[in-house]
Scaffold this motif. Structure first.
Motif, PDB file in Angstrom:
ATOM      1  N   GLU A 211       3.022  10.788 -20.309  1.00 29.83           N
ATOM      2  CA  GLU A 211       2.355  10.580 -21.457  1.00 29.83           C
ATOM      3  C   GLU A 211       2.095  11.400 -22.618  1.00 29.83           C
ATOM      4  N   HIS A 212       2.327  12.610 -22.366  1.00 27.95           N
ATOM      5  CA  HIS A 212       2.335  13.687 -23.341  1.00 27.95           C
ATOM      6  C   HIS A 212       3.440  14.146 -23.892  1.00 27.95           C
ATOM      7  N   PHE A 213       4.573  13.254 -23.826  1.00 27.33           N
ATOM      8  CA  PHE A 213       5.912  13.273 -24.411  1.00 27.33           C
ATOM      9  C   PHE A 213       6.226  11.995 -24.780  1.00 27.33           C
ATOM     10  N   PRO A 214       7.499  11.943 -25.613  1.00 22.80           N
ATOM     11  CA  PRO A 214       7.798  10.551 -25.781  1.00 22.80           C
ATOM     12  C   PRO A 214       9.049  10.188 -24.838  1.00 22.80           C
ATOM     13  N   ILE A 215       8.437   9.870 -23.735  1.00 25.42           N
ATOM     14  CA  ILE A 215       9.324   9.326 -22.561  1.00 25.42           C
ATOM     15  C   ILE A 215       8.815   7.865 -22.312  1.00 25.42           C
ATOM     16  N   PRO A 216       9.633   6.854 -22.649  1.00 30.07           N
ATOM     17  CA  PRO A 216       9.246   5.472 -22.323  1.00 30.07           C
ATOM     18  C   PRO A 216       8.923   5.211 -21.024  1.00 30.07           C
ATOM     19  N   HIS A 217       7.802   4.548 -20.598  1.00 28.29           N
ATOM     20  CA  HIS A 217       7.856   4.382 -19.173  1.00 28.29           C
ATOM     21  C   HIS A 217       6.394   3.151 -19.090  1.00 28.29           C
ATOM     22  N   ARG A 218       6.563   2.681 -17.914  1.00 31.66           N
ATOM     23  CA  ARG A 218       5.458   1.388 -17.603  1.00 31.66           C
ATOM     24  C   ARG A 218       4.615   2.223 -16.269  1.00 31.66           C
ATOM     25  N   THR A 219       3.332   1.838 -16.336  1.00 30.56           N
ATOM     26  CA  THR A 219       2.580   2.312 -15.060  1.00 30.56           C
ATOM     27  C   THR A 219       2.303   1.008 -14.235  1.00 30.56           C
ATOM     28  N   GLN A 220       2.384   1.174 -12.894  1.00 29.53           N
ATOM     29  CA  GLN A 220       1.783  -0.001 -12.060  1.00 29.53           C
ATOM     30  C   GLN A 220       1.035   0.793 -10.864  1.00 29.53           C
ATOM     31  N   MET A 221      -0.212   0.151 -10.676  1.00 28.98           N
ATOM     32  CA  MET A 221      -1.273   0.612  -9.844  1.00 28.98           C
ATOM     33  C   MET A 221      -0.859   0.353  -8.352  1.00 28.98           C
ATOM     34  N   LEU A 222      -0.852   1.045  -7.231  1.00 30.14           N
ATOM     35  CA  LEU A 222      -0.787   0.777  -5.799  1.00 30.14           C
ATOM     36  C   LEU A 222      -2.157   0.810  -5.280  1.00 30.14           C
ATOM     37  N   GLY A 223      -2.231   0.252  -4.138  1.00 30.52           N
ATOM     38  CA  GLY A 223      -3.565   0.225  -3.398  1.00 30.52           C
ATOM     39  C   GLY A 223      -3.867   1.298  -2.503  1.00 30.52           C
ATOM     40  N   LEU A 224      -4.215   2.681  -3.249  1.00 29.58           N
ATOM     41  CA  LEU A 224      -4.431   3.902  -2.356  1.00 29.58           C
ATOM     42  C   LEU A 224      -5.824   3.781  -1.805  1.00 29.58           C
ATOM     43  N   TYR A 225      -6.852   3.042  -2.537  1.00 33.43           N
ATOM     44  CA  TYR A 225      -8.267   2.880  -1.888  1.00 33.43           C
ATOM     45  C   TYR A 225      -8.243   1.561  -1.513  1.00 33.43           C
ATOM     46  N   ASP A 226      -7.348   0.562  -1.695  1.00 35.72           N
ATOM     47  CA  ASP A 226      -7.489  -0.765  -1.133  1.00 35.72           C
ATOM     48  C   ASP A 226      -6.928  -1.230   0.253  1.00 35.72           C
ATOM     49  N   GLY A 227      -6.383  -0.025   0.885  1.00 34.11           N
ATOM     50  CA  GLY A 227      -5.599  -0.298   2.106  1.00 34.11           C
ATOM     51  C   GLY A 227      -4.385  -0.870   1.984  1.00 34.11           C
ATOM     52  N   THR A 228      -3.764  -1.033   0.851  1.00 32.26           N
ATOM     53  CA  THR A 228      -2.264  -1.520   0.777  1.00 32.26           C
ATOM     54  C   THR A 228      -1.115  -0.492   0.396  1.00 32.26           C
ATOM     55  N   LEU A 229      -1.559   0.793   0.476  1.00 31.94           N
ATOM     56  CA  LEU A 229      -0.460   1.717  -0.121  1.00 31.94           C
ATOM     57  C   LEU A 229       0.671   1.594   0.476  1.00 31.94           C
ATOM     58  N   GLN A 230       0.884   1.610   1.905  1.00 33.23           N
ATOM     59  CA  GLN A 230       2.517   1.893   2.689  1.00 33.23           C
ATOM     60  C   GLN A 230       2.961   0.523   2.299  1.00 33.23           C
ATOM     61  N   GLN A 231       2.157  -0.666   2.413  1.00 33.72           N
ATOM     62  CA  GLN A 231       2.690  -1.857   2.413  1.00 33.72           C
ATOM     63  C   GLN A 231       3.234  -2.006   0.726  1.00 33.72           C
ATOM     64  N   ASP A 232       2.668  -1.389  -0.237  1.00 38.50           N
ATOM     65  CA  ASP A 232       3.022  -1.254  -1.696  1.00 38.50           C
ATOM     66  C   ASP A 232       4.399  -0.440  -1.832  1.00 38.50           C
ATOM     67  N   LEU A 233       4.346   0.680  -1.003  1.00 36.68           N
ATOM     68  CA  LEU A 233       5.373   1.684  -1.129  1.00 36.68           C
ATOM     69  C   LEU A 233       6.747   1.310  -0.123  1.00 36.68           C
ATOM     70  N   ALA A 234       6.703  -0.020   0.355  1.00 35.88           N
ATOM     71  CA  ALA A 234       7.710  -0.347   1.289  1.00 35.88           C
ATOM     72  C   ALA A 234       9.123  -0.594   0.630  1.00 35.88           C
ATOM     73  N   ASP A 235       9.155  -0.748  -0.550  1.00 35.49           N
ATOM     74  CA  ASP A 235      10.538  -1.010  -1.255  1.00 35.49           C
ATOM     75  C   ASP A 235      10.870   0.499  -2.328  1.00 35.49           C
ATOM     76  N   LEU A 236      10.031   1.525  -1.771  1.00 37.50           N
ATOM     77  CA  LEU A 236      10.080   2.714  -2.737  1.00 37.50           C
ATOM     78  C   LEU A 236      10.468   3.772  -1.842  1.00 37.50           C
ATOM     79  N   ALA A 237      11.136   3.395  -0.775  1.00 36.89           N
ATOM     80  CA  ALA A 237      11.877   4.630  -0.016  1.00 36.89           C
ATOM     81  C   ALA A 237      12.674   5.642  -0.890  1.00 36.89           C
ATOM     82  N   PRO A 238      12.496   7.078  -0.588  1.00 36.69           N
ATOM     83  CA  PRO A 238      11.629   7.655   0.559  1.00 36.69           C
ATOM     84  C   PRO A 238      10.348   7.836   0.219  1.00 36.69           C
ATOM     85  N   ALA A 239       9.634   7.398  -0.800  1.00 43.05           N
ATOM     86  CA  ALA A 239       8.320   7.951  -1.079  1.00 43.05           C
ATOM     87  C   ALA A 239       7.413   7.430  -0.023  1.00 43.05           C
ATOM     88  N   ARG A 240       6.273   8.333   0.478  1.00 44.43           N
ATOM     89  CA  ARG A 240       5.332   7.966   1.032  1.00 44.43           C
ATOM     90  C   ARG A 240       3.811   8.150   0.499  1.00 44.43           C
TER      91      ARG A 240
END
Length: 289
Positions: A24-53
């Motif tokens: 955000e501090h630099f002119p780098i185009p980006h979009r943000t998407q929220m994952l369920g860190l405190y909603d209990g769905t984080l690992q499900q949300d990360l399923a298509d983003l390997a190798p991220a955990r």
């Protein structure tokens, strides 16, 4: 081409904040998407983003997944050599990388005893010797950076760089738990807390409710140390503006400030503005016209 940044939470996820501040501090185009860190769905949300955990996760313009804040920083530096993401002086760049690496792997007592919390400022927190030693080390690192400053800005190396994104949650932790700090550290903390980009992140975090509230405490809450315009959501009224100051879409949600009614295209746009109106230049342009 646009990056996609996946984050977990704005009030409590320090690593998510680092990823967002870097973009955000630099002119780098980006979009943000929220994952369920405190909603209990984080690992499900990360399923298509390997190798991220964990969060944050950056998906590059080519579809590559980068699942670590330090790796995100280096990936962006490689992709955008024209941007001042690190200090320009070679010695300062080395020092900046040192500071970021120590932040990435160190300060375990501060992390463990003082979770990031951008809602509260606790009175009477008793810091352990290990936490105080972490803060003393941080003050020493910040002093080393100031000795290599390039420019007159308030940041560690003068101008804002990725190292400041990495230490923003540290500054917030010191404030939340009332940890002792010297005058030079306080000046840097003040710069961080007054940074409009930091304030926007915190304001968006205030739009979320929690049940139960993570990291609750029996200590007295002194309130976040900032002055804010006294806005509130309202259900009725005639807005001065026909279009949302952020999206340009027709207004559907209303806010009152100083007896004036302003409109927004959805509850999130309204509520982030209620949380800290002065953090949003597009709204302030409407308010001050």
């Amino acid at each position: 081409m646009t990056y996609k940044l996946f984050i977990g939470d704005r009030t409590f996820s320090s690593w998510s904040m680092r990823g967002w501040l870097m973009l955000e501090h630099f002119p780098i185009p980006h979009r943000t998407q929220m994952l369920g860190l405190y909603d209990g769905t984080l690992q499900q949300d990360l399923a298509d983003l390997a190798p991220a955990r964990t969060v944050p996760v950056l998906q590059t313009q080519d579809g590559h997944v980068v699942g670590d804040s330090l790796a995100i920083a280096e990936t962006l530096v490689e992709a955008h050599p024209d941007l001042p993401l690190y200090p320009s002086d070679p010695a300062a760049r080395v020092m900046a990388r040192n500071l970021m690496a120590e932040m990435h792997s160190g300060f375990s007592a501060l992390r463990g005893d003082c979770p990031m919390n951008l809602r509260n400022r606790w009175d009477g927190f008793q810091a352990s010797d290990a936490v105080l030693a972490d803060v003393a080390r941080i003050e020493k690192l910040w002093a080393l950076a100031r000795n290599m400053r390039n420019g007159d800005g308030p940041w560690l190396f003068g101008d804002y760089s990725f190292v400041d994104a990495f230490y923003a949650p540290v500054a917030a932790r010191i404030v939340t738990y009332g940890l002792p700090r010297n005058d030079a550290a306080q000046a840097y903390i003040d710069a961080t807390l007054s940074d409009p980009i930091f304030r926007q992140w915190r304001a968006m975090g205030e739009t979320k409710t929690y049940d139960p509230f993570p990291y609750a405490s029996d200590l007295t809450d002194l309130g976040w140390p900032m002055e804010r315009l006294n806005a509130r959501p309202v259900e009725q009224g005639v807005a001065e503006n026909d279009a949302c100051p952020y999206s340009g879409d027709p207004v559907t949600h209303l806010m009152e400030l100083d007896g004036r009614i302003f409109g927004f295209c959805n509850a999130f746009c309204r509520d982030k503005t209620v949380a800290d109106p002065a953090a949003w230049p597009k709204f302030m342009a409407l308010y001050q016209r």
